[in-house]
Design a protein around this motif. Structure first.
Motif, PDB file in Angstrom:
ATOM      1  N   GLY A   1       0.794  -1.221   0.000  1.00 61.15           N
ATOM      2  CA  GLY A   1       0.000   0.000   0.000  1.00 61.15           C
ATOM      3  C   GLY A   1       0.826   1.270   0.000  1.00 61.15           C
ATOM      4  N   THR A   2       0.133   2.388  -0.212  1.00 61.12           N
ATOM      5  CA  THR A   2       0.733   3.716  -0.088  1.00 61.12           C
ATOM      6  C   THR A   2       0.396   4.280   1.279  1.00 61.12           C
ATOM      7  N   LEU A   3       1.341   5.049   1.813  1.00 62.51           N
ATOM      8  CA  LEU A   3       1.112   5.659   3.129  1.00 62.51           C
ATOM      9  C   LEU A   3       1.844   7.011   3.172  1.00 62.51           C
ATOM     10  N   VAL A   4       1.234   8.072   2.670  1.00 59.49           N
ATOM     11  CA  VAL A   4      -0.039   8.092   1.972  1.00 59.49           C
ATOM     12  C   VAL A   4       0.103   8.831   0.647  1.00 59.49           C
ATOM     13  N   THR A   5      -0.918   8.647  -0.210  1.00 57.17           N
ATOM     14  CA  THR A   5      -1.083   9.414  -1.437  1.00 57.17           C
ATOM     15  C   THR A   5      -1.824  10.701  -1.114  1.00 57.17           C
ATOM     16  N   SER A   6      -1.541  11.775  -1.865  1.00 58.42           N
ATOM     17  CA  SER A   6      -2.291  13.016  -1.699  1.00 58.42           C
ATOM     18  C   SER A   6      -2.582  13.606  -3.071  1.00 58.42           C
ATOM     19  N   PRO A   7      -3.479  14.596  -3.133  1.00 59.99           N
ATOM     20  CA  PRO A   7      -3.757  15.259  -4.412  1.00 59.99           C
ATOM     21  C   PRO A   7      -2.639  16.178  -4.897  1.00 59.99           C
ATOM     22  N   ASN A   8      -1.552  16.307  -4.163  1.00 63.65           N
ATOM     23  CA  ASN A   8      -0.506  17.268  -4.516  1.00 63.65           C
ATOM     24  C   ASN A   8      -0.048  17.147  -5.968  1.00 63.65           C
ATOM     25  N   PHE A   9       0.119  15.910  -6.437  1.00 63.42           N
ATOM     26  CA  PHE A   9       0.553  15.729  -7.824  1.00 63.42           C
ATOM     27  C   PHE A   9      -0.240  14.619  -8.522  1.00 63.42           C
ATOM     28  N   ARG A  10      -1.366  14.234  -7.952  1.00 59.45           N
ATOM     29  CA  ARG A  10      -2.184  13.162  -8.499  1.00 59.45           C
ATOM     30  C   ARG A  10      -3.517  13.708  -9.014  1.00 59.45           C
ATOM     31  N   HIS A  11      -4.038  13.088 -10.065  1.00 61.02           N
ATOM     32  CA  HIS A  11      -5.406  13.325 -10.531  1.00 61.02           C
ATOM     33  C   HIS A  11      -6.154  12.007 -10.393  1.00 61.02           C
ATOM     34  N   PRO A  12      -7.393  12.033  -9.903  1.00 68.01           N
ATOM     35  CA  PRO A  12      -8.098  10.776  -9.628  1.00 68.01           C
ATOM     36  C   PRO A  12      -8.273   9.858 -10.836  1.00 68.01           C
ATOM     37  N   VAL A  13      -8.444  10.399 -12.043  1.00 70.32           N
ATOM     38  CA  VAL A  13      -8.742   9.532 -13.192  1.00 70.32           C
ATOM     39  C   VAL A  13      -7.561   8.619 -13.546  1.00 70.32           C
ATOM     40  N   PRO A  14      -6.373   9.145 -13.852  1.00 70.23           N
ATOM     41  CA  PRO A  14      -5.274   8.210 -14.139  1.00 70.23           C
ATOM     42  C   PRO A  14      -4.846   7.400 -12.920  1.00 70.23           C
ATOM     43  N   PHE A  15      -4.958   7.999 -11.733  1.00 73.41           N
ATOM     44  CA  PHE A  15      -4.545   7.266 -10.540  1.00 73.41           C
ATOM     45  C   PHE A  15      -5.461   6.077 -10.278  1.00 73.41           C
ATOM     46  N   ALA A  16      -6.752   6.230 -10.509  1.00 72.47           N
ATOM     47  CA  ALA A  16      -7.672   5.108 -10.331  1.00 72.47           C
ATOM     48  C   ALA A  16      -7.301   3.946 -11.251  1.00 72.47           C
ATOM     49  N   LYS A  17      -6.926   4.253 -12.488  1.00 70.64           N
ATOM     50  CA  LYS A  17      -6.528   3.189 -13.413  1.00 70.64           C
ATOM     51  C   LYS A  17      -5.267   2.485 -12.917  1.00 70.64           C
ATOM     52  N   GLU A  18      -4.323   3.248 -12.389  1.00 75.08           N
ATOM     53  CA  GLU A  18      -3.108   2.637 -11.854  1.00 75.08           C
ATOM     54  C   GLU A  18      -3.422   1.743 -10.657  1.00 75.08           C
ATOM     55  N   LEU A  19      -4.302   2.205  -9.776  1.00 73.50           N
ATOM     56  CA  LEU A  19      -4.662   1.413  -8.598  1.00 73.50           C
ATOM     57  C   LEU A  19      -5.389   0.136  -8.986  1.00 73.50           C
ATOM     58  N   MET A  20      -6.330   0.241  -9.918  1.00 70.85           N
ATOM     59  CA  MET A  20      -7.052  -0.938 -10.372  1.00 70.85           C
ATOM     60  C   MET A  20      -6.077  -1.958 -10.966  1.00 70.85           C
ATOM     61  N   SER A  21      -5.126  -1.482 -11.752  1.00 71.66           N
ATOM     62  CA  SER A  21      -4.138  -2.374 -12.358  1.00 71.66           C
ATOM     63  C   SER A  21      -3.255  -3.019 -11.302  1.00 71.66           C
ATOM     64  N   LEU A  22      -2.820  -2.226 -10.324  1.00 72.82           N
ATOM     65  CA  LEU A  22      -1.952  -2.750  -9.276  1.00 72.82           C
ATOM     66  C   LEU A  22      -2.701  -3.734  -8.376  1.00 72.82           C
ATOM     67  N   ASP A  23      -3.968  -3.483  -8.137  1.00 75.17           N
ATOM     68  CA  ASP A  23      -4.769  -4.436  -7.370  1.00 75.17           C
ATOM     69  C   ASP A  23      -4.845  -5.771  -8.104  1.00 75.17           C
ATOM     70  N   ASP A  24      -4.955  -5.715  -9.424  1.00 75.49           N
ATOM     71  CA  ASP A  24      -4.992  -6.935 -10.222  1.00 75.49           C
ATOM     72  C   ASP A  24      -3.635  -7.643 -10.198  1.00 75.49           C
ATOM     73  N   ILE A  25      -2.556  -6.891 -10.404  1.00 76.92           N
ATOM     74  CA  ILE A  25      -1.215  -7.479 -10.440  1.00 76.92           C
ATOM     75  C   ILE A  25      -0.872  -8.150  -9.110  1.00 76.92           C
ATOM     76  N   SER A  26      -1.318  -7.543  -8.010  1.00 79.25           N
ATOM     77  CA  SER A  26      -0.994  -8.081  -6.674  1.00 79.25           C
ATOM     78  C   SER A  26      -1.955  -9.172  -6.229  1.00 79.25           C
ATOM     79  N   GLY A  27      -2.959  -9.466  -7.029  1.00 79.95           N
ATOM     80  CA  GLY A  27      -3.934 -10.480  -6.630  1.00 79.95           C
ATOM     81  C   GLY A  27      -4.839 -10.018  -5.499  1.00 79.95           C
ATOM     82  N   GLY A  28      -5.164  -8.715  -5.499  1.00 77.34           N
ATOM     83  CA  GLY A  28      -6.070  -8.185  -4.487  1.00 77.34           C
ATOM     84  C   GLY A  28      -5.416  -7.952  -3.141  1.00 77.34           C
ATOM     85  N   ARG A  29      -4.162  -7.470  -3.143  1.00 78.01           N
ATOM     86  CA  ARG A  29      -3.439  -7.236  -1.886  1.00 78.01           C
ATOM     87  C   ARG A  29      -3.172  -5.765  -1.631  1.00 78.01           C
TER      88      ARG A  29
END
Length: 306
Positions: A71-99
């Motif tokens: 996990g991240t501890l923590v992410t903030s909006p400082n340099f993130r936008h929710p749309v691309p970040f959501a895609k990255e998180l969904m992909s990473l959740d898949d790669i990690s097998g839901g971890r």
């Protein structure tokens, strides 16, 4: 119930000269979760040292581990936008097998706030962005398509297919201590994160810090109940290293068990400790750190010193 023990591994090692082995070792030591910071840079002395990105680091960590959560501890909006970040998180959740767990906070002024060449946000705007960021990220990770027009962020038919492995989405660990932030945690969080009371961390006493965290847990509970949620269903996470006398718990296993036991009694159910880094505020003895990882959970479960 004894608190879970997790670690946070700063992204400061080259992967093929030690970084990968650190994450494998975190799993071997039995940590519940291995987090990393989601910054583009951090404070001195790390400001001008090696520092890698959180998402690629966690992706690589997912490939060399099988059981430990990430996990991240923590992410903030400082340099993130929710749309691309959501895609990255969904992909990473898949790669990690839901971890995957995503820790989210409002962020602060400093390097991340200024690196894109814009003015730092005032506190009111910073929190408003945080609230909107978390709400939109929730939508993006639970819907096949999202259209949204907010004050700060927008999405136009943003696709979220196939969604997260974890349903309805991967868990959010929301870092917050003020009333509005606790409401965000109560509304969207599966976990809550604190580093203690920043007003006490440099000049307060360990006893004052403990009372402050107990009060934060109580206020979180009230916010959860106001949202119709059971406070027992949301994990309370303490990120160590910032409360008064930060090195004291790492003097010995007994010292750590005493420290963790006190915070467990205050309502904390996950304790996160920094992986040792020489010549920094996290420069405690690696051998003691490993003994803590291996021995402290059993002692806490048996009702060790408190």
């Amino acid at each position: 119930m004894s608190p879970r023990l997790s670690t946070v591994i700063l992204p400061v090692e080259r992967w093929h000269t030690g970084g990968g082995e650190t994450w494998r070792r975190a799993e071997d030591l039995g940590f519940h979760t291995a987090y990393t910071y989601d910054h583009l840079s951090w404070r001195v002395p790390f400001r001008d040292r090696t520092w890698f990105g959180a998402v690629p680091t966690l992706t690589a960590a997912a490939g060399v581990t099988r059981r430990v959560r990430l996990g991240t501890l923590v992410t903030s909006p400082n340099f993130r936008h929710p749309v691309p970040f959501a895609k990255e998180l969904m992909s990473l959740d898949d790669i990690s097998g839901g971890r995957l767990t995503v820790g989210i906070g409002a962020g602060a002024t400093g390097f991340d706030a200024e690196v894109l060449g814009r003015r730092p946000w005032e506190p009111r705007e910073r929190f408003a962005r945080f609230e909107e960021f978390v709400g939109l990220l929730d939508r993006l990770l639970t819907r096949d398509a999202t259209t949204f027009e907010g004050e700060f962020y927008a999405a136009s038919e943003a696709r979220g297919i196939p969604g997260c492995v974890q349903r309805p989405r991967l868990p959010f660990a929301v870092a917050a201590t003020g009333p509005r932030g606790l409401r965000v945690a109560a509304r969207h969080g599966q976990a809550w994160v604190t580093t203690g009371d920043w007003r006490l961390n440099e000049t307060g006493t360990p006893q004052e810090s403990l009372r402050a965290v107990r009060g934060q847990v109580e206020r979180l509970g009230a916010a959860l109940e106001a949202e119709g949620r059971d406070p027992a269903g949301v994990a309370k996470i303490l990120l160590t290293g910032f409360t008064p006398e930060p090195a004291a718990p790492f003097a010995s296993v007994d010292a750590f068990v005493d420290y963790a036991g006190r915070y467990a009694e205050a309502g904390v159910d996950e304790i996160v400790i920094h992986w040792p880094i020489p010549d920094t505020i996290f420069g405690y003895d690696p051998a003691v750190f490993e003994r803590i990882a291996l021995e402290a959970p059993a002692q806490l479960g048996a009702g060790g010193p408190a």
